[in-house]
Design a protein around this motif. Structure first.
Motif, PDB file in Angstrom:
ATOM      1  N   ARG A   1      -7.486   2.623   2.388  1.00  0.00           N
ATOM      2  CA  ARG A   1      -6.197   1.900   2.032  1.00  0.00           C
ATOM      3  C   ARG A   1      -6.466   0.537   2.860  1.00  0.00           C
ATOM      4  O   ARG A   1      -5.978   0.719   3.953  1.00  0.00           O
TER       5      ARG A   1
ATOM      6  N   TYR B   1      -6.132   1.051  -2.554  1.00  0.00           N
ATOM      7  CA  TYR B   1      -6.783   2.341  -2.347  1.00  0.00           C
ATOM      8  C   TYR B   1      -8.408   2.156  -2.948  1.00  0.00           C
ATOM      9  O   TYR B   1      -8.137   2.002  -4.050  1.00  0.00           O
TER      10      TYR B   1
ATOM     11  N   TYR C   1      -7.826   7.834   4.538  1.00  0.00           N
ATOM     12  CA  TYR C   1      -7.352   9.150   4.119  1.00  0.00           C
ATOM     13  C   TYR C   1      -8.451   9.888   3.636  1.00  0.00           C
ATOM     14  O   TYR C   1      -9.301   9.583   2.938  1.00  0.00           O
TER      15      TYR C   1
ATOM     16  N   GLY D   1      -4.805  13.352   1.132  1.00  0.00           N
ATOM     17  CA  GLY D   1      -3.982  12.386   2.200  1.00  0.00           C
ATOM     18  C   GLY D   1      -3.505  11.014   1.351  1.00  0.00           C
ATOM     19  O   GLY D   1      -2.351  10.592   1.352  1.00  0.00           O
ATOM     20  N   ALA D   2      -4.381  10.553   0.635  1.00  0.00           N
ATOM     21  CA  ALA D   2      -4.305   9.162  -0.199  1.00  0.00           C
ATOM     22  C   ALA D   2      -3.224   9.465  -1.328  1.00  0.00           C
ATOM     23  O   ALA D   2      -2.388   8.724  -1.390  1.00  0.00           O
TER      24      ALA D   2
ATOM     25  N   ALA E   1       0.025   9.462   0.408  1.00  0.00           N
ATOM     26  CA  ALA E   1       0.416   8.209   0.909  1.00  0.00           C
ATOM     27  C   ALA E   1       1.160   7.454  -0.167  1.00  0.00           C
ATOM     28  O   ALA E   1       1.973   6.505   0.036  1.00  0.00           O
ATOM     29  N   ARG E   2       0.580   7.509  -1.494  1.00  0.00           N
ATOM     30  CA  ARG E   2       0.867   6.631  -2.603  1.00  0.00           C
ATOM     31  C   ARG E   2       2.436   6.827  -2.990  1.00  0.00           C
ATOM     32  O   ARG E   2       2.740   5.840  -3.523  1.00  0.00           O
TER      33      ARG E   2
ATOM     34  N   MET F   1       4.872   7.804  -0.527  1.00  0.00           N
ATOM     35  CA  MET F   1       5.773   7.724   0.458  1.00  0.00           C
ATOM     36  C   MET F   1       6.731   6.401   0.292  1.00  0.00           C
ATOM     37  O   MET F   1       6.282   5.396  -0.103  1.00  0.00           O
TER      38      MET F   1
END
Length: 662
Positions: free
Chosen positions: A498, A503, A573, A577-578, A581-582, A584
């Protein structure tokens, strides 16, 4: 030759003079204020003398104390550097009375050329082309308006004793002339102890080109020119030698006029005659600086002369060993002034400790003149210059390429700095083409500087660097001893980088040689070669076969990367995890629109409004002084003052509340 000289200055210029003095076998004496007790120039000198509190008026501008320091240490001569007392006739006389040599011209030349009004009269008498204007002393703002209207707008209002962009205001109408007269007068009184100002016609589309002169009193030479057109608030930002605009005939004509003016005042030493040059190469005398210029290194780089050495030798009674025919301009040199200021906040001064200071390594193509060091401090009492970064090349394009690389390598933390702005300037096609005027910055950045002005960068470069740094961390973690069989750290090859809010999936493999990496982005493989190790601030290497230097700061679970003037936050990530994260949530910043915050650390000079008062957009609210400059804070929108949080005389920190609105 002198055995010991005192340098009546501080910062980078004091250090610069000391380097040449030591090369010549001359011992040096530094003077310092309380704020400079641990400064670099104090550490470099053979001796150092304390001369007073931090304000210049109580230390570096005290003639008696500096003369006494010479007497006490046995210094035979004084080099004044630039600024402070460098063009002060009384200082030269006070030294002469004690039998101490002033490394510069005599008092007559200082007086004649140091006073902008008198110098223009002398220039005219010497046959030097001058700008139309009123050279008399102006008594008040009403007279300033009257004179400006007679000359014709636009006009420039200037402090007679001014320099460094202080005490200068551009006026396009009567109101601006009245306001400019008041501001210029106040600034001149505070900076120079002399509030006289004059008015002259403002030449539109001008270039600022200056001629370096060197004279032993008999032989007077012009040592090429410097283009100083890239200016902000009349302060030079980038200088170069030679000028990309002058032809040989104009260079010769300007040089000969500079020599004629120097001879008219029996000039002895290095000096600079500044000209304004219009689009048709007509040139007009601006002023003569009877001292060493800030930008002198670019002349030294293209001529091979040490101007400081010649100043010292001439002051000691030696004659020049070079003739005009010996002066050749070889190659090209650029100078970028690195300042402690925030370009994203209208270039407001930044003060504090240099938590990290790592300039690029000096070489045949890179020169760094500085007065600071890693862990040192940028004081609020003096000019915010950190360093002068100079690069040299056989051609102008080469010098620009070296400058871009050196700016990438200049690592500064702890204070804000203008390197992003300098990188942006270097990327402008108009700059690369040499199409310069003193309006360049105003025209290229009409709304001020922002991240959008940074040069377009290939995002895959930073993505690849972030991916390799992450892979190096993963490889190191996998090598930690004591891991249980079957439960060790897994080395992944597929990740998602990121970069800010973008991303990018990447595939990272160790290259066949086992030393470097191959990063695949969108189906294309890029080789990344670097010997970067953990904790190093600079990632040097090649990406896609191109040399790159990226500054790397650890930031939580990611990195902050700096390249080509821009910065980006990179977090790497796992694919899962990515995905998380998107989604959040993002924290919104607080609303500060109802407050006037101090944009810089400084002194609150005045508050122009009262509680309960209605104010209109553009109305002056307060004045904050920092780095010897007055900064007027104005209302951005209509409103009503609810509370005054700070009173005149208060010492403000950055973002401190001054006024609260309803």
């Amino acid at each position: 030759m002198f055995k010991k000289i005192l340098i009546a200055n501080r910062g980078e210029i004091a250090c610069r003079v000391m380097k040449t003095a030591k090369k010549m076998g001359i011992k040096t004496v530094a003077v310092y204020s309380d704020a400079d007790r641990e400064a670099l120039h104090v550490q470099m000198a053979d001796e150092a003398v304390h001369i007073g509190p931090p304000p210049s008026a109580q230390s570096y501008l005290l003639i008696d104390k500096i003369v006494q320091a010479c007497v006490d240490t046995g210094a035979e001569a004084v080099h004044p550097g630039y600024g402070f007392l460098s063009e002060n006739q009384a200082f030269q006389k006070a030294l002469a009375e004690k039998g101490i040599t002033f490394i510069g011209p005599d008092a007559h030349a200082i007086y004649a050329m140091g006073d902008k009004i008198e110098s223009k009269k002398l220039a005219k008498e010497a046959g030097v082309s001058t700008v139309p204007g009123y050279m008399g002393v102006i008594k008040d703002s009403a007279e300033a308006v009257k004179i400006a209207e007679e000359i014709g707008f636009p006009v420039m209002i200037k402090a007679s004793a001014g320099g460094g962009g202080k005490g200068m205001r551009l006026a396009w109408n009567a109101k601006e002339a009245a306001d400019g007269f008041t501001s210029a007068t106040n600034e001149a009184r505070a900076s120079f102890g002399d509030d006289r100002v004059f008015v002259e016609k403002f030449i539109e589309q001008p270039r600022h080109i200056e001629i370096q002169v060197l004279s032993d009193g008999e032989n007077c030479l012009y040592v090429g020119e410097r283009e100083c057109s890239i200016q902000r608030r009349h302060q030079k930002v980038i200088e170069e030698a030679p000028s990309p605009f002058l032809d040989e005939a104009t260079r010769k004509a300007m040089g000969e006029q500079a020599v004629a003016l120097s001879k008219a005042v029996n000039y002895r030493s290095a000096g600079t005659v500044e000209f304004i040059v219009d689009a048709n190469r007509n040139f007009y005398f601006l002023e003569m600086n009877t001292r060493l210029q800030v930008e002198h290194p670019v002349t030294e780089l293209v001529t091979g002369l040490d101007l400081v050495e010649w100043m010292i030798r001439i002051a000691a009674g030696e004659k020049l060993t070079v003739q005009q025919s010996d002066i050749k301009l070889n190659g090209w040199a650029l100078e970028s002034r690195i300042y402690a200021e925030d370009p994203y906040r209208n270039f407001l001064p930044s003060t504090g400790r240099l938590v990290r200071y790592l300039p690029p390594a000096e070489s045949d193509t890179v020169r760094v003149d500085t007065g600071v060091y890693d862990g040192g401090e940028i004081s609020m009492f003096y000019d915010p210059m950190i360093a002068k970064l100079c690069t040299y090349g056989a051609t102008r394009d080469e010098a620009i390429a070296h400058m871009r690389r050196a700016l990438d390598e200049f690592y500064i933390r702890g204070v804000s700095h203008n390197i992003p702005f300098l990188a942006s300037l270097m990327s402008k096609q108009r700059f690369v083409d040499g199409r310069l005027t003193t309006n360049f910055i105003a025209e290229e950045y009409p709304d001020g500087f922002s991240a959008d002005d940074l040069p377009a960068d290939d995002p895959t470069v930073l993505v690849a660097v972030a991916a390799v740094i992450n892979r190096l961390h993963a490889d190191r973690a996998a090598m930690v001893s004591g891991q249980l069989a079957g439960h060790g750290m897994e080395i992944r090859t597929d990740w998602v980088v990121r970069l800010n809010d973008e991303y990018t999936p990447v595939h990272v493999e160790r290259a066949a040689d086992g030393e470097h990496y191959e990063v695949t982005i969108d189906g294309t493989a890029y080789g990344v070669v670097s010997d970067w190790t953990f904790g190093e601030p600079l990632f040097r290497g090649t990406v896609k076969g191109e040399e790159v230097t990226v500054q790397v700061d650890a930031l939580g679970t990611g990195f902050r990367l700096f390249h080509n003037g821009a910065q980006a936050v990179a977090v790497v990530y796992t694919p899962r995890g990515a995905d998380l994260a998107r989604v959040m949530p993002k924290k919104e910043p607080p609303d500060l629109s109802k407050f006037l915050l101090s944009p810089m650390p400084g002194l609150l000079v005045s508050v122009a409004v009262a509680e309960g008062q209605d104010v209109k957009s553009g109305e002056t609210l307060a004045v904050v002084e920092a780095m010897k400059m007055e900064n007027v804070l104005k209302a951005e929108q209509d409103g009503t003052v609810k509370k005054i949080h700070a009173q005149p005389g208060a010492s403000l920190s950055v973002d401190q509340i001054i006024i609260e609105f309803e």
